[in-house]
Design an enzyme around this catalytic site. Sequence first.
Site, PDB file in Angstrom:
ATOM      1  N   GLY A   1       0.810  -1.221   0.000  1.00  0.00           N
ATOM      2  CA  GLY A   1       0.000   0.000   0.000  1.00  0.00           C
ATOM      3  C   GLY A   1       0.841   1.268   0.000  1.00  0.00           C
ATOM      4  N   THR A   2       1.906   1.258   0.776  1.00  0.00           N
ATOM      5  CA  THR A   2       2.736   2.467   0.884  1.00  0.00           C
ATOM      6  C   THR A   2       3.324   2.831  -0.476  1.00  0.00           C
ATOM      7  OG1 THR A   2       3.254   1.963   3.184  1.00  0.00           O
ATOM      8  CG2 THR A   2       4.776   3.438   2.033  1.00  0.00           C
TER       9      THR A   2
ATOM     10  N   ASN B   1      -8.366   3.920   7.998  1.00  0.00           N
ATOM     11  CA  ASN B   1      -7.798   2.810   8.766  1.00  0.00           C
ATOM     12  C   ASN B   1      -8.006   2.943  10.268  1.00  0.00           C
ATOM     13  OD1 ASN B   1      -5.893   4.909   7.863  1.00  0.00           O
ATOM     14  ND2 ASN B   1      -4.509   4.005   9.352  1.00  0.00           N
TER      15      ASN B   1
ATOM     16  N   GLN C   1      -7.868  -0.362   3.045  1.00  0.00           N
ATOM     17  CA  GLN C   1      -8.757  -0.927   4.074  1.00  0.00           C
ATOM     18  C   GLN C   1     -10.097  -1.367   3.492  1.00  0.00           C
ATOM     19  OE1 GLN C   1      -8.045  -1.578   7.259  1.00  0.00           O
ATOM     20  NE2 GLN C   1      -6.017  -0.624   7.323  1.00  0.00           N
TER      21      GLN C   1
ATOM     22  N   SER D   1      -3.332  -3.427  -0.734  1.00  0.00           N
ATOM     23  CA  SER D   1      -2.214  -4.103  -0.068  1.00  0.00           C
ATOM     24  C   SER D   1      -2.657  -5.495   0.352  1.00  0.00           C
ATOM     25  CB  SER D   1      -1.817  -3.283   1.155  1.00  0.00           C
ATOM     26  OG  SER D   1      -0.878  -3.995   1.922  1.00  0.00           O
ATOM     27  N   ALA D   2      -1.895  -6.527  -0.041  1.00  0.00           N
ATOM     28  CA  ALA D   2      -2.324  -7.910   0.167  1.00  0.00           C
ATOM     29  C   ALA D   2      -2.500  -8.286   1.639  1.00  0.00           C
ATOM     30  CB  ALA D   2      -1.317  -8.861  -0.489  1.00  0.00           C
ATOM     31  N   HIS D   3      -1.594  -7.784   2.511  1.00  0.00           N
ATOM     32  CA  HIS D   3      -1.654  -8.288   3.895  1.00  0.00           C
ATOM     33  C   HIS D   3      -2.855  -7.770   4.668  1.00  0.00           C
ATOM     34  CE1 HIS D   3       0.019  -4.893   6.482  1.00  0.00           C
ATOM     35  NE2 HIS D   3       0.345  -4.450   5.292  1.00  0.00           N
TER      36      HIS D   3
ATOM     37  N   THR E   1      12.524  -7.186 -10.065  1.00  0.00           N
ATOM     38  CA  THR E   1      12.143  -8.584 -10.312  1.00  0.00           C
ATOM     39  C   THR E   1      10.834  -8.902  -9.596  1.00  0.00           C
ATOM     40  OG1 THR E   1      14.456  -9.163 -10.522  1.00  0.00           O
ATOM     41  CG2 THR E   1      12.942 -10.974 -10.053  1.00  0.00           C
TER      42      THR E   1
ATOM     43  N   CYS F   1       0.222   1.248  11.497  1.00  0.00           N
ATOM     44  CA  CYS F   1       1.577   0.943  11.061  1.00  0.00           C
ATOM     45  C   CYS F   1       2.595   1.726  11.859  1.00  0.00           C
ATOM     46  CB  CYS F   1       1.736   1.274   9.590  1.00  0.00           C
ATOM     47  SG  CYS F   1       0.455   0.583   8.594  1.00  0.00           S
TER      48      CYS F   1
HETATM   49  N1  PLP Z   1      -3.048   2.906   3.479  1.00  0.00           N
HETATM   50  C1  PLP Z   1      -3.835   2.514   4.498  1.00  0.00           C
HETATM   51  C2  PLP Z   1      -5.208   3.074   4.596  1.00  0.00           C
HETATM   52  C3  PLP Z   1      -3.373   1.598   5.437  1.00  0.00           C
HETATM   53  O1  PLP Z   1      -4.162   1.222   6.446  1.00  0.00           O
HETATM   54  C4  PLP Z   1      -2.047   1.113   5.316  1.00  0.00           C
HETATM   55  C5  PLP Z   1      -1.489   0.214   6.355  1.00  0.00           C
HETATM   56  O2  PLP Z   1      -1.943   0.232   7.503  1.00  0.00           O
HETATM   57  C6  PLP Z   1      -1.280   1.528   4.222  1.00  0.00           C
HETATM   58  C7  PLP Z   1      -1.804   2.429   3.322  1.00  0.00           C
HETATM   59  C8  PLP Z   1       0.109   1.000   3.993  1.00  0.00           C
HETATM   60  O3  PLP Z   1       0.051  -0.293   3.454  1.00  0.00           O
HETATM   61  P1  PLP Z   1       1.327  -1.272   3.522  1.00  0.00           P
HETATM   62  O4  PLP Z   1       1.385  -1.776   4.918  1.00  0.00           O
HETATM   63  O5  PLP Z   1       1.004  -2.365   2.551  1.00  0.00           O
HETATM   64  O6  PLP Z   1       2.504  -0.495   3.093  1.00  0.00           O
END
Ligand code: PLP
Length: 374
Positions: free
Chosen positions: A72-73, A151, A179, A199-201, A237, A324
């Site tokens: 996501g970042t 989030n 989210q 974001s997969a996780h 890669t 995070c």
């Molecule tokens: N954007 C939102 C709304 C999130 O909640 C998060 C992670 O908590 C992120 C971006 C960042 O995602 P990643 O952990 O995959 O970098």
Amino acid sequence: MKREIYADNAATTKLDRGAFEAMLPWLNEEYGNASQPYAFSRKPKKAIAEARAIIAGCINAEPEEIFFTSGGTESDNWAIKGSAFSDSDKKAIITSQIEHPAVLNACRRIETLGYPVAYLPVDGKGLVSISTLERFITDNTRLVSIMQANNEIGTIEPIHELAEVTHRHGALVHTDAVQAVGHIPVDVKALGVDMLSASAHKFNGPKGVGFLYIKKGTIIAPIVDGGSQERGMRAGTENVAGIVGMAVALKNNCEKLDENAAHIISLEKKLIAALDESGLDYVRNGAQYHSPGNISLSFKGADGEGLLHRLDLMGICVSTGSACDSQNTQLSHVIKAIKLEENYALGTIRVSLGKDNTEEGVKRIAEAIIRIIG
Ligand code: PLP
């Protein structure tokens, strides 16, 4: 102390069993580099193409509109910096005050390079209003980036309506749907967005992989330069196992979207009912329409940080501010933006439930909170 109840699913989720199994061959015998021309690379290349098609199908996009990233970042950074660096005459960016730091800090970075950024205020529920956007948007606006689901408090923003206003002014729309994807229906065409981060996780996939949806015809610059992977748009890669695992996890979650949401919302109601019955003085933050399981609670006169640690000692994982960023113990920017009274604001925790949570677990969370605060 043994962890007994995990209630921090907005921070990360348990890896889907099917996703885990689907990843294994790509970490073992099928380790070929997907971008090489020989036969050994055909299988990983095909697996990536299949994963791209599955993911596109889950959000009503075309496969060639999905670009794999490290999460996501990176997707958020790409949307913002890639729009800014794309040689447009328009320079201004609009976002909201309650975005994730991945968006906010990317915006602050481009501000230092001379791009004007406006941070829209939100109402007490965390909603960005159409009229606020209309006040700030100009014909110099290049991008409007507003998250689909917050989030910290779960609020789901009116992305479709915000996108209509944005497009009338000839600007691009990005939404951070980290989210939302895998939790609520996400249809890029119905939303009307040009870019969408995931974001997969956050949806039971592996960590360190995600994607950016980029609508066909959208002009944005690459920000990771190097080889010609991802059609020259994102070098590096390919993370074959991660990409395959992400696709399986998303497919599995999307197939059970309604069932999972119904289960999670019934748990939410039980938690709230138990807290209401206890007579504790608290408010629940966020809008009525929120991402399932995201429960932001502010207890009057309590210390959120202390509450988190006491719950931890009882084997219960919840969080305070941004998922995070556990190092940052100051009042969260989201709680500040919704202007919660300070005697409640400092007593904020986020319980985020997922599909694996149970009624028994939620009962124990409520009992623990009541025991600590009551
Ligand atoms: N954007 C939102 C709304 C999130 O909640 C998060 C992670 O908590 C992120 C971006 C960042 O995602 P990643 O952990 O995959 O970098």
